[in-house]
Design a protein around this motif. Structure first.
Motif, PDB file in Angstrom:
ATOM      1  N   CYS B  21       2.628   3.503   4.501  1.00 20.90           N
ATOM      2  CA  CYS B  21       2.816   3.105   3.098  1.00 20.90           C
ATOM      3  C   CYS B  21       4.298   3.173   2.720  1.00 20.90           C
ATOM      4  CB  CYS B  21       2.014   4.001   2.155  1.00 20.90           C
ATOM      5  SG  CYS B  21       2.298   3.558   0.417  1.00 20.90           S
ATOM      6  N   PRO B  22       4.899   2.042   2.307  1.00 21.31           N
ATOM      7  CA  PRO B  22       6.333   2.070   2.005  1.00 21.31           C
ATOM      8  C   PRO B  22       6.646   2.777   0.696  1.00 21.31           C
ATOM      9  CG  PRO B  22       5.458  -0.124   1.607  1.00 21.31           C
ATOM     10  CD  PRO B  22       4.329   0.682   2.193  1.00 21.31           C
ATOM     11  N   VAL B  23       5.667   2.916  -0.185  1.00 25.41           N
ATOM     12  CA  VAL B  23       5.962   3.475  -1.510  1.00 25.41           C
ATOM     13  C   VAL B  23       5.281   4.819  -1.761  1.00 25.41           C
ATOM     14  CG1 VAL B  23       6.486   1.260  -2.582  1.00 25.41           C
ATOM     15  CG2 VAL B  23       4.132   2.063  -2.568  1.00 25.41           C
ATOM     16  N   ASP B  24       4.700   5.398  -0.731  1.00 28.06           N
ATOM     17  CA  ASP B  24       4.060   6.718  -0.866  1.00 28.06           C
ATOM     18  C   ASP B  24       3.072   6.761  -2.033  1.00 28.06           C
ATOM     19  OD1 ASP B  24       5.563   7.612   1.269  1.00 28.06           O
ATOM     20  OD2 ASP B  24       7.171   8.398   0.005  1.00 28.06           O
ATOM     21  N   GLU B  39       1.130   2.170  -8.597  1.00 29.12           N
ATOM     22  CA  GLU B  39       2.257   2.356  -7.676  1.00 29.12           C
ATOM     23  C   GLU B  39       2.177   1.460  -6.449  1.00 29.12           C
ATOM     24  OE1 GLU B  39       2.247   6.564  -6.931  1.00 29.12           O
ATOM     25  OE2 GLU B  39       2.495   7.016  -9.058  1.00 29.12           O
ATOM     26  N   CYS B  40       0.964   1.043  -6.114  1.00 27.73           N
ATOM     27  CA  CYS B  40       0.779   0.153  -4.954  1.00 27.73           C
ATOM     28  C   CYS B  40       1.541  -1.149  -5.188  1.00 27.73           C
ATOM     29  CB  CYS B  40      -0.710  -0.141  -4.789  1.00 27.73           C
ATOM     30  SG  CYS B  40      -1.074  -1.412  -3.565  1.00 27.73           S
ATOM     31  N   ILE B  41       2.260  -1.626  -4.163  1.00 29.16           N
ATOM     32  CA  ILE B  41       3.024  -2.873  -4.326  1.00 29.16           C
ATOM     33  C   ILE B  41       2.407  -4.024  -3.547  1.00 29.16           C
ATOM     34  CG2 ILE B  41       5.249  -1.825  -4.927  1.00 29.16           C
ATOM     35  CD1 ILE B  41       5.912  -2.342  -1.854  1.00 29.16           C
TER      36      ILE B  41
END
Lengths: 476, 107
Positions: B21-24, B39-41
């Motif tokens: 996951c790039p955005v934790d 927060e998910c992109i």
């Protein structure tokens, strides 16, 4: 082939990373066209696509003209809100059936895989480019990395096909150190390629600014430890979601600078049109700032000012010139003036690349040159630093001049000439500033549209494909 | 728009998704992971990474799993953030694919 083992952090890296915290972001991203069709979007977005537009787009679903499959549809609330009052911004972010009318184009524009020594790293001369994210907060329809964002199967040099993968720090760090060791042992040049040391790395994708602070910090520190002196971040987040540049991000940057004071950060930002950062009055005009210049969107200006006041960070804007978005000298003039006033250097404008579907986005090369030239009339010298660049397989090439006068007696130059200048070669430095001259073709949108009117080819832009100057062809 | 962790994660919790996951944006409960929808992109990286095939894009969510959208939203606001991959739960392999796992969800 470098090993794929994980990167091992130094105590210095660990100490820096322990200070970093992730911010929380609410981009309110809308993706997938079906959400607009089913009304599953917030009330104020319901009419962003008309019923007719939606029907046209949905009728292509599942066919070889599927727009969502070519490039996933995606935007943030911030971008939507600005785009409501901006036709160019709507064109940038809204899918249109014209994108897949003509699917000719290159699967791997710029033949990046030729220059890729390990997954996700493109090594072009002294600069390395890393894919660290495969998405952005929103998606430009003209994106030239559509093959990465859309996860397309790409033919590799070894004949296999697979989607382009992301870079892994361990592998990249070992490649950089090994390359630079060989260069140092050999007196400053790589024994096989003749390249200099890798000094600069561009974090790209996708947009690195979609990553959390810890993730970005891991790249910055890992690259600094590998001996990289300049790190670029290529981002459009100032336009898509400027709130990403929050206090936690700047705290991370400041902590990085404390630990690695000699590493520069070069923010390569991407504004295509002044509507992306300027406030507009109800009548659509920009608003004069009584203290000077024009009024900016506050969050965008705050982010730019925070970057600009750190003396180890530079900010450069780069933008392609794209049909119906910014093929407009007045818009580009305002953009160059306002970016420069606020600490952003104008680096390159680009001719669109030969991506799949490029005919929907590109403006002819000679028209792009004319638009930029017109936009720079009335700019001061420092505001007009940007050059028009077109990316040849050999390297970044400037469209240096277009003449209206014929060149008497020269075959192909009856309507004037266009002069290409090779700015930097992807493989080595020896060909810098060599020139190619072609006869004009106002309809040309890519190099091969000049194949029948090459006049002079010192830069070898055509000879490498076996295309000879027209007078030689005639003599044979 | 978001991605959604569904039933087959329960009692497995492989955490491969957390690593990619790039955005934790994963949050961790005792025997289940969830995604924070704000927060998910939408990068899609976690879907192929999940050994239990438990993650779906919201528009691809099977009807039988529809209630997991709300569950992810609710639990991601309560549970702590997880940013590093860990070992799966001890009996993960035997629970992978088992029926009726929602009854075993611990909060």
């Amino acid at each position: 082939m470098p090993s794929t083992a994980k990167h091992i952090r130094s105590p210095r890296e660990e100490a820096f990373l322990a200070q970093v915290t992730n911010g929380k972001y609410d981009r309110q991203i809308i993706s997938d066209i079906t959400k607009f069709a089913t009304g599953d979007v917030p009330q104020d977005m319901q009419n962003f696509y008309s019923r007719e537009e939606l029907d046209d787009i949905l009728s292509l679903k599942g066919t070889d003209r599927d727009l969502q499959a070519r490039m996933p549809i995606k935007m943030t609330r911030h971008y939507f809100e600005q785009a409501q009052n901006s036709r160019p911004m709507q064109v940038l972010v809204k899918a249109s059936p014209r994108e897949t009318l003509d699917l000719s184009g290159a699967e791997d524009p710029g033949k990046q895989l030729t220059y890729s020594p390990c997954e996700g790293l493109i090594h072009k001369y002294e600069l390395g480019l890393l894919y660290v994210a495969a998405t952005c907060s929103a998606h430009c329809r003209f994106c030239y990395r559509e093959e990465l964002i859309g996860r397309k199967e790409i033919l590799r040099e070894d004949g296999t096909t697979a989607p382009k993968g992301l870079a892994q720090l361990g592998e990249v760090s070992r490649y950089i150190k090994e390359h630079n060791r060989l260069v140092a042992d050999n007196g400053g040049r790589h024994p096989e390629t003749g390249r200099e040391r890798l000094r600069e790395i561009l974090l790209s994708g996708g947009d690195p600014m979609v990553l959390g602070n810890k993730n970005i910090a891991g790249w910055l520190a890992g690259l600094a430890e590998a001996g990289i002196e300049n790190i670029r971040i290529g981002t459009k987040e100032l336009a898509f979601y400027p709130e990403r540049f929050d206090p936690t991000f700047f705290a991370m940057l400041d902590a990085f600078h404390e630990v690695y004071p000699e590493v520069n950060l070069r923010m390569m930002v991407h504004f295509n049109h002044p509507d992306e950062f300027l406030r507009k009055a109800p009548d659509g005009s920009y608003i004069d700032n009584p203290k000077g210049g024009l009024e900016w969107i506050p969050a965008t200006r705050r982010a730019v000012k925070e970057l600009a006041r750190r003396d180890w960070i530079s900010i450069d804007n780069q933008s392609p010139i794209i049909r119906d978005i910014n093929d407009d000298p007045d818009a580009l003039r305002i953009m160059q003036r306002e970016t420069r006033r606020n600490g952003i250097e104008n680096h390159y404008f680009f001719c669109g690349r030969d991506i799949v579907g490029y005919k929907a986005f590109n403006v002819p090369i000679e028209r792009a040159w004319h638009i930029l030239n017109e936009s720079q009339k009335g700019l001061s010298g420092v505001e007009a630093h940007a050059r028009l660049s077109i990316t040849h397989y050999k390297g970044k090439t400037e469209v240096a001049a277009v003449t209206n006068e014929p060149m008497p007696g020269v075959r192909g130059a009856e309507n004037g000439v266009l002069i290409f200048k090779l700015l930097r070669s992807a493989a080595d430095a020896s060909e810098r500033c060599k020139v190619t001259i072609v006869g004009r073709n106002p309809d040309a949108i890519w190099f091969n549209d000049y194949d029948d009117r090459v006049i002079f080819d010192e830069a070898g832009l055509y000879s490498m494909y076996g295309v000879k100057p027209a007078f030689l062809e005639a003599a044979e | 728009m978001t991605y959604v962790v569904t039933e087959n994660c329960i009692r497995c919790k492989y955490t491969d998704c957390v690593d990619v996951c790039p955005v934790d944006c994963f949050y961790e409960g005792p025997n289940f992971l969830v995604i924070h929808p704000d927060e998910c992109i939408d990068c899609d990286a976690c879907v192929p990474a999940c050994p239990a095939k438990a993650i779906y894009r919201d528009t691809d969510l099977p009807d039988a799993m529809a209630h997991f959208l709300g569950l992810n939203e609710e639990l991601s606001r309560i549970w702590p953030n997880i940013t590093d991959q860990r070992d799966p739960l001890p009996d993960a392999a035997s629970w992978d694919g088992a029926e009726g796992k929602l009854a075993h969800l611990e909060r």
